[in-house]
Write a protein that holds these residues in place. Sequence first.
Motif, PDB file in Angstrom:
ATOM      1  N   LYS A 189       9.677  32.131 -48.136  1.00 46.99           N
ATOM      2  CA  LYS A 189       9.064  32.201 -46.979  1.00 46.99           C
ATOM      3  C   LYS A 189       9.882  32.956 -45.807  1.00 46.99           C
ATOM      4  O   LYS A 189      10.926  33.397 -45.941  1.00 46.99           O
ATOM      5  N   PRO A 190       9.172  33.301 -44.514  1.00 51.94           N
ATOM      6  CA  PRO A 190       9.829  34.031 -43.743  1.00 51.94           C
ATOM      7  C   PRO A 190      10.800  33.258 -43.205  1.00 51.94           C
ATOM      8  O   PRO A 190      11.112  32.083 -42.865  1.00 51.94           O
ATOM      9  N   GLU A 191      12.107  33.971 -42.971  1.00 48.72           N
ATOM     10  CA  GLU A 191      13.438  33.379 -42.366  1.00 48.72           C
ATOM     11  C   GLU A 191      13.301  33.644 -41.095  1.00 48.72           C
ATOM     12  O   GLU A 191      12.717  34.294 -40.190  1.00 48.72           O
ATOM     13  N   ILE A 192      14.227  32.754 -40.309  1.00 50.55           N
ATOM     14  CA  ILE A 192      14.616  32.906 -38.774  1.00 50.55           C
ATOM     15  C   ILE A 192      15.018  34.354 -38.313  1.00 50.55           C
ATOM     16  O   ILE A 192      14.324  34.834 -37.374  1.00 50.55           O
ATOM     17  N   THR A 193      15.663  35.007 -39.219  1.00 50.71           N
ATOM     18  CA  THR A 193      16.099  36.464 -38.882  1.00 50.71           C
ATOM     19  C   THR A 193      15.123  37.519 -39.575  1.00 50.71           C
ATOM     20  O   THR A 193      14.727  36.987 -40.665  1.00 50.71           O
TER      21      THR A 193
ATOM     22  N   ARG B 155       5.561  41.150 -38.890  1.00 51.93           N
ATOM     23  CA  ARG B 155       4.934  39.623 -39.174  1.00 51.93           C
ATOM     24  C   ARG B 155       3.780  39.590 -38.629  1.00 51.93           C
ATOM     25  O   ARG B 155       3.512  39.850 -37.485  1.00 51.93           O
ATOM     26  N   ILE B 156       2.828  38.893 -39.224  1.00 50.84           N
ATOM     27  CA  ILE B 156       1.286  38.817 -38.890  1.00 50.84           C
ATOM     28  C   ILE B 156       0.799  37.454 -39.289  1.00 50.84           C
ATOM     29  O   ILE B 156       1.278  36.920 -40.424  1.00 50.84           O
ATOM     30  N   VAL B 157       0.375  36.763 -38.271  1.00 49.19           N
ATOM     31  CA  VAL B 157      -0.509  35.536 -38.728  1.00 49.19           C
ATOM     32  C   VAL B 157      -1.924  35.642 -38.742  1.00 49.19           C
ATOM     33  O   VAL B 157      -2.396  36.326 -37.983  1.00 49.19           O
TER      34      VAL B 157
ATOM     35  N   ASP C 119       7.238  33.257 -34.618  1.00 50.81           N
ATOM     36  CA  ASP C 119       7.942  34.617 -34.449  1.00 50.81           C
ATOM     37  C   ASP C 119       7.036  35.557 -35.117  1.00 50.81           C
ATOM     38  O   ASP C 119       7.506  36.234 -36.131  1.00 50.81           O
ATOM     39  N   ALA C 120       5.982  36.081 -34.472  1.00 50.34           N
ATOM     40  CA  ALA C 120       4.949  36.998 -35.361  1.00 50.34           C
ATOM     41  C   ALA C 120       4.887  38.116 -34.330  1.00 50.34           C
ATOM     42  O   ALA C 120       4.982  38.117 -32.904  1.00 50.34           O
ATOM     43  N   ASP C 121       4.459  39.266 -35.055  1.00 49.93           N
ATOM     44  CA  ASP C 121       4.086  40.458 -33.932  1.00 49.93           C
ATOM     45  C   ASP C 121       2.713  40.407 -33.599  1.00 49.93           C
ATOM     46  O   ASP C 121       2.329  40.909 -32.415  1.00 49.93           O
ATOM     47  N   VAL C 122       1.612  39.887 -34.422  1.00 46.31           N
ATOM     48  CA  VAL C 122       0.360  39.931 -34.333  1.00 46.31           C
ATOM     49  C   VAL C 122      -0.193  38.941 -34.768  1.00 46.31           C
ATOM     50  O   VAL C 122       0.181  38.203 -35.786  1.00 46.31           O
ATOM     51  N   ILE C 123      -1.320  38.114 -33.975  1.00 44.91           N
ATOM     52  CA  ILE C 123      -1.916  36.855 -34.607  1.00 44.91           C
ATOM     53  C   ILE C 123      -3.413  37.169 -34.526  1.00 44.91           C
ATOM     54  O   ILE C 123      -4.063  37.739 -33.673  1.00 44.91           O
ATOM     55  N   VAL C 124      -3.925  37.070 -35.715  1.00 39.59           N
ATOM     56  CA  VAL C 124      -5.552  37.354 -35.735  1.00 39.59           C
ATOM     57  C   VAL C 124      -6.163  36.039 -35.843  1.00 39.59           C
ATOM     58  O   VAL C 124      -5.810  35.009 -36.683  1.00 39.59           O
ATOM     59  N   LEU C 125      -6.888  35.819 -35.004  1.00 37.25           N
ATOM     60  CA  LEU C 125      -7.719  34.535 -34.890  1.00 37.25           C
ATOM     61  C   LEU C 125      -9.080  34.856 -35.220  1.00 37.25           C
ATOM     62  O   LEU C 125      -9.982  35.616 -34.821  1.00 37.25           O
TER      63      LEU C 125
ATOM     64  N   PHE D 117     -10.199  37.457 -32.592  1.00 35.86           N
ATOM     65  CA  PHE D 117      -9.423  38.084 -31.600  1.00 35.86           C
ATOM     66  C   PHE D 117      -8.374  38.684 -32.387  1.00 35.86           C
ATOM     67  O   PHE D 117      -7.933  38.029 -33.356  1.00 35.86           O
ATOM     68  N   VAL D 118      -7.583  39.739 -31.824  1.00 33.98           N
ATOM     69  CA  VAL D 118      -6.345  39.936 -32.274  1.00 33.98           C
ATOM     70  C   VAL D 118      -5.394  39.838 -31.165  1.00 33.98           C
ATOM     71  O   VAL D 118      -5.586  40.489 -29.887  1.00 33.98           O
ATOM     72  N   LEU D 119      -4.381  39.019 -31.315  1.00 35.57           N
ATOM     73  CA  LEU D 119      -3.571  38.807 -30.206  1.00 35.57           C
ATOM     74  C   LEU D 119      -2.276  39.722 -30.663  1.00 35.57           C
ATOM     75  O   LEU D 119      -1.597  39.592 -31.592  1.00 35.57           O
ATOM     76  N   SER D 120      -1.506  40.151 -29.715  1.00 35.77           N
ATOM     77  CA  SER D 120      -0.489  41.185 -29.981  1.00 35.77           C
ATOM     78  C   SER D 120       0.758  40.618 -28.893  1.00 35.77           C
ATOM     79  O   SER D 120       0.689  40.681 -27.742  1.00 35.77           O
ATOM     80  N   ARG D 121       2.175  40.985 -29.521  1.00 29.47           N
ATOM     81  CA  ARG D 121       3.271  40.963 -28.828  1.00 29.47           C
ATOM     82  C   ARG D 121       3.454  42.193 -28.089  1.00 29.47           C
ATOM     83  O   ARG D 121       4.340  42.307 -27.165  1.00 29.47           O
TER      84      ARG D 121
END
Length: 344
Positions: A105-109, A116-118, A140-146, A185-189
């Motif tokens: 699983k993705p770690e904190i660091t 990272r993508i959701v 803590d993701a760079d991009v979220i795909v909804l 939607f694509v949401l981005s940091r």
Amino acid sequence: MMRIGSIVLGMQEAQRKPRSRWVGLVLWGVLLPLVLLVALGWMLSDRVFVIDMMGAAQMHLCWGVLLVLLIGLALRRWRFTACVLVLLGCALYPLLSGRTLMLPKPEITRGDRSIRIVSVNINPENESWDDALSRLLEIDADVIVLIEVPPELNRSIKNRGILDGTDFPYWTQRYWVERQTSPCFVLSRWPIKKLDTGGDPIMNQNALHVLVDGPQGAFVVGLLHPLSPRGNGRWTLGNAVIEMQADVIVETIKRTKLPMLIGADLNSAPAQYRSRVLREHGLRQSKPLLRMGGSFPTNAGVPGPLRVQIDDVWYAPGVRPVAWESIEIIGSDHDGVFAEFMLD
């Protein structure tokens, strides 16, 4: 006495032969054709709707093939067992092809070159979309795909500035087209640029490719959500969309020369046709093989191992998966995917 014994043995042998013939008939005439259907049917999944729907249960059907293999071993039918063993390999191929065995699983660091993508089907009828979105924005993701965004969330992003002041201020969307495409939607940091996907109007309304300018380096994010195969017509149309989009994905990768990640709800399991199209175009699933359980449906009391994995993040050469996690989405009938990749 010896003569009597020979007569008894002869009678027993005569009784065994009809029984042996019946066992052989069942093995070769009944069980083997069923095993053949499971092992090779997925090769016809682009032509026959019912066979493609069988592919949704390919892993469970492989357990049935394994049971037949054990029956052959118990009965010492070695030729039959050898045939079933070969066919079991054929049945497993679409499930194993290009898959990573296991990921943490993705770690904190995380590393400087990680992405990272959701990817989430949030459910268009989700009355708890605000709670679901709040939890997603904490990841803590760079991009979220909804995918399949509820109307209120759609309006809140476009007209009410719900993302203002969050860690994901950059966004773009795929518009809703009645009976054809869902609002996504694509949401981005990080800053993004929507890419041209060609002049075909059908492709433009289905595809969404976004260039993300992140600190780890530039990369491209896309999304896929074809029609669910609730009938032969929708199945055919959804398959055609995937075929066209797969070609456009390859063109985008060639044109940008950048790694690409695809948040997808294919309405299709790994052994079904739509997944096969993506693999044939060089894309790979990020879900590790030994992470059991599927993503859909999560709200019908179906145990995890019996669910179908239709949601995942697919990736092209240029990145490799290093972590993967299934995430529960409030109010949705899908589990989401949180995946981490490392730039090569």
